[in-house]
Design a protein around this motif. Structure first.
Motif, short mmCIF file in Angstrom:
data_model
loop_
_atom_site.label_atom_id
_atom_site.label_comp_id
_atom_site.label_asym_id
_atom_site.label_seq_id
_atom_site.Cartn_x
_atom_site.Cartn_y
_atom_site.Cartn_z
N SER A 25 0.85 -1.19 0.00
CA SER A 25 0.00 0.00 0.00
C SER A 25 0.88 1.24 0.00
O SER A 25 1.85 1.31 0.76
N LYS A 26 0.52 2.19 -0.85
CA LYS A 26 1.27 3.45 -0.89
C LYS A 26 0.36 4.55 -1.40
O LYS A 26 -0.28 4.40 -2.44
N VAL A 29 -3.14 3.67 -2.48
CA VAL A 29 -3.31 2.65 -3.52
C VAL A 29 -2.74 1.34 -3.00
O VAL A 29 -1.65 1.31 -2.43
N GLU A 30 -3.49 0.27 -3.19
CA GLU A 30 -3.04 -1.04 -2.75
C GLU A 30 -2.90 -1.97 -3.95
O GLU A 30 -3.78 -2.01 -4.81
N ALA A 31 -1.78 -2.68 -4.01
CA ALA A 31 -1.54 -3.65 -5.08
C ALA A 31 -1.23 -5.00 -4.45
O ALA A 31 -0.55 -5.08 -3.43
#
Length: 75
Positions: A25-26, A29-31
């Motif tokens: 998460s950054k 936004v989470e991937a």
């Protein structure tokens, strides 16, 4: 160093991700890294210098060696 190794249904190494966390998460936004059904993830410890290996054949050979050692230790 922690590494997650991904294998296919035949046990072939498909790739590796540094660390054991497959979600990041950054800035809101989470991937997440995910894999198709039949693929397996193996969360293992590898040599710290593996991150500096530039030769793909050596990298894959060392991944396979670590994976085999890990699988032999499993009950």
């Amino acid at each position: 160093m922690k590494m997650t190794i991904v294998t296919d249904v035949h046990g072939n190494v498909l790739g590796a991700v540094q660390g054991h966390n497959l979600t990041e998460s950054k800035d809101g936004v989470e991937a997440t890294v995910s894999f198709s059904t039949g693929h397996a993830t193996h969360m293992i410890e590898v040599d710290d210098d593996l991150a500096t290996v530039d030769d793909i054949d050596e990298f894959q050979q060392r991944l396979r060696r670590h994976l085999q050692q890990h699988q032999q230790q499993q009950p």
